[in-house]
Write a protein that holds these residues in place. Structure first.
Motif, PDB file in Angstrom:
ATOM      1  N   GLN A 148      -4.945   8.141   9.236  1.00 32.68           N
ATOM      2  CA  GLN A 148      -5.068   6.687   9.318  1.00 32.68           C
ATOM      3  C   GLN A 148      -5.392   6.168   7.932  1.00 32.68           C
ATOM      4  O   GLN A 148      -5.914   6.909   7.083  1.00 32.68           O
ATOM      5  N   PHE A 149      -5.075   4.904   7.699  1.00 34.14           N
ATOM      6  CA  PHE A 149      -5.340   4.328   6.383  1.00 34.14           C
ATOM      7  C   PHE A 149      -5.647   2.848   6.515  1.00 34.14           C
ATOM      8  O   PHE A 149      -4.850   2.082   7.069  1.00 34.14           O
ATOM      9  N   ASN A 150      -6.827   2.459   6.018  1.00 31.96           N
ATOM     10  CA  ASN A 150      -7.218   1.064   5.869  1.00 31.96           C
ATOM     11  C   ASN A 150      -7.548   0.846   4.397  1.00 31.96           C
ATOM     12  O   ASN A 150      -8.438   1.505   3.856  1.00 31.96           O
TER      13      ASN A 150
ATOM     14  N   GLN B 124     -11.958   2.820   1.382  1.00 32.84           N
ATOM     15  CA  GLN B 124     -11.391   3.831   0.499  1.00 32.84           C
ATOM     16  C   GLN B 124     -11.903   5.226   0.830  1.00 32.84           C
ATOM     17  O   GLN B 124     -13.059   5.406   1.234  1.00 32.84           O
TER      18      GLN B 124
ATOM     19  N   TYR C  67      -9.439  11.153  -3.114  1.00 34.17           N
ATOM     20  CA  TYR C  67      -8.348  12.114  -3.107  1.00 34.17           C
ATOM     21  C   TYR C  67      -8.574  13.109  -4.247  1.00 34.17           C
ATOM     22  O   TYR C  67      -9.385  12.860  -5.145  1.00 34.17           O
TER      23      TYR C  67
ATOM     24  N   HIS D 252      -2.486  11.109   5.130  1.00 33.81           N
ATOM     25  CA  HIS D 252      -3.563  10.469   5.889  1.00 33.81           C
ATOM     26  C   HIS D 252      -3.190  10.420   7.365  1.00 33.81           C
ATOM     27  O   HIS D 252      -2.020  10.229   7.708  1.00 33.81           O
TER      28      HIS D 252
ATOM     29  N   TYR E 271       1.373   4.935   1.479  1.00 36.50           N
ATOM     30  CA  TYR E 271       0.962   5.690   2.657  1.00 36.50           C
ATOM     31  C   TYR E 271       1.930   6.851   2.866  1.00 36.50           C
ATOM     32  O   TYR E 271       3.139   6.641   3.067  1.00 36.50           O
TER      33      TYR E 271
ATOM     34  N   TYR F  15       0.828  -1.197   0.000  1.00 32.24           N
ATOM     35  CA  TYR F  15       0.000   0.000   0.000  1.00 32.24           C
ATOM     36  C   TYR F  15       0.870   1.259   0.000  1.00 32.24           C
ATOM     37  O   TYR F  15       2.015   1.246   0.481  1.00 32.24           O
TER      38      TYR F  15
END
Length: 466
Positions: A455-457, A461, A464, A453, A422, A420
């Motif tokens: 947080q990011f999972n 989604q 952006y 971000h 990030y 991913y």
């Protein structure tokens, strides 16, 4: 990844730069070492190897979630918290031993969610394996308080039908704004399992009050396939639909995409407690196991992955071809409940791997490149691929990172489980090698470095700028 007995893990014994390096990559496949090959537009800036007690072959690293300056990696034995404040020098903050495959992770505020799809004696982190045929065996979702990242605290658990192979977070709305919904995906029921009998054509939804997570509970079990879904069949190459493997939610679009074994579905999640299927697709020619999904930024396309071979197969070979064990890009047509999905093309990494390398499409997500749909994706021992599907009919790779095979003689579980982007870097969870940090330097992705971000999972989604 398909659920198999642990012992099987050992038994299963710029665009031009990406294209012109194919020959060199193929040659490197003969070296069973840690040789790294990559396109000219990426740099391998760090690797932090797995540490005991998660350093064995039977403790593969799984999915990643991000919170602030931390990355959290699941592992069949628990989870690891990394400090990535300096991406070039990540360090381990703590490791939490809590066995229960697959231990996929996600975060919401000060809470961490951990999936257990492994029949255990109880819901504790000291549990031991227990046959699923026993009524008091436990599987489900565990919740931790991570307000102090150095000391995660186990808060509670919720048992769910057939356990929790993966999970997806959907934020609450209106009066439920203070809650998060956890969509639980699970599959493979059996008449002999008291808590997981067929038909299992549903998901479980757990509501978690963020300020009082101890009150978390199952609030719905919507049936997505009242007609039974894909029946599979004797001699067929695809799996029957008996639940879902993974869901990706796009709350800003009120949509979710479900990868459900034999079917791919588009869901309306405008009411998080009452999702329903808008449309479904089936590919009995090239797809064996609908595994996961990613939306385009605009929400007008969706990429589904096919985990042919369950993550254990060497499917990136000339004999398998370019359309199996690949991604399928679908265009979303229409509006509201009249939306349909239309297949546009397939994408598979252009480099052939050896017969001892497990390789198939696996977890990835968008790079926030303004005006483009670019995805970074893990391919197990096929490495990490960055590819552009802005033109859904002509997807193409723009960057890659790849290691040599773990073994020249045995087919072993290895390579990148998830990858991913990030806050300016690519982070890849390698099942056996630990955490890789990769810097992509390409004009097509440079705007991604401007997006930050908290947080990011990947399975939840967020849009952006375009």
């Amino acid at each position: 990844m398909l659920v198999l007995a642990s012992a099987a893990l050992l038994a299963l014994g710029g665009a031009t730069a990406a294209t012109t390096a194919t020959t060199a990559v193929s040659a490197a496949r003969t070296a069973a070492d840690d040789t790294v090959v990559h396109s000219g537009n990426v740099r391998h800036v760090a690797n932090l190897a797995k540490q005991a007690p998660f350093d064995g072959m039977l403790s593969p690293t799984t999915d990643l979630a991000f919170s602030g300056r931390h990355a959290i990696a699941g592992n069949f034995g628990g989870f690891t918290v990394y400090d990535i404040g300096n991406p070039r020098s990540p360090r381990i903050v703590t490791q939490v031993v809590c066995p229960g495959a697959q231990n996929d992770v996600s975060v919401a505020g000060d809470l961490l969610f951990l999936s257990t799809d492994d029949s255990r004696s109880d819901d504790s982190c000291q549990s031991v394996p227990r046959p699923a045929t026993e009524k008091d065996a436990w599987e489900g979702i565990k919740i931790f308080d991570i307000s102090d990242m150095s000391r995660p605290r186990y808060v509670t658990s919720v048992e769910t039908s057939c356990g929790s192979h993966t999970h997806t977070l959907v934020p609450g709305k209106g009066a439920n704004r203070g809650a998060v919904y956890v969509y639980i995906s699970s599959y493979l029921p059996d008449p002999s399992f008291p808590d997981c009998r067929p038909p299992h054509d549903k998901i479980s939804i757990v509501k978690v009050p963020l300020r009082d997570p101890g009150r978390a509970a199952v609030v719905a079990e919507p049936v997505l396939f009242p007609g039974g879904g894909n029946p599979g069949g004797t001699g067929s190459t695809w799996y029957p639909t008996t639940g879902c493997h993974d869901l990706t939610a796009y709350p800003a679009r009120n949509l979710a995409a479900g990868a459900c074994m034999g079917d791919g579905v588009l869901l309306d999640i405008s009411d998080p407690e009452r999702p329903y299927v808008i449309t479904a697709e089936r590919d009995t020619e090239n797809f064996a196991f609908w595994h996961s999904a990613t939306f385009s930024n605009h929400g007008d396309k969706v990429v589904f992955t096919d985990e042919l071979g369950g993550g254990f197969g060497a499917t990136c070979t000339p004999g398998v071809g370019a359309q199996r064990g690949a991604n399928a890009i679908y265009k979303i047509n229409g509006k509201g409940d009249r939306r349909t999905m239309e297949l546009q093309s397939y994408y598979k990494i252009p480099r052939h791997q050896t017969a001892t390398e497990n390789c198939v499409a696996h977890y990835g997500a968008l790079i926030p490149a303004w005006g483009r749909d670019i995805m970074v994706q893990a391919w197990y021992q096929g490495g990490v691929s960055v590819w552009d599907f802005t033109d859904a009919r002509r997807p193409h790779e723009i960057a890659y990172f790849d290691r040599g095979p773990l073994s020249e003689t045995q087919l072993l579980l290895g390579g990148a489980w998830s990858a991913y982007y990030y806050n300016g870097y690519i982070y890849a969870a390698d099942t056996q090698k630990g955490l890789d940090v990769i810097d992509i330097r390409d004009l097509r992705t440079v705007t991604g470095k401007l997006t930050r971000h908290d947080q990011f999972n990947a399975q939840t989604q967020v849009p952006y700028p375009r």
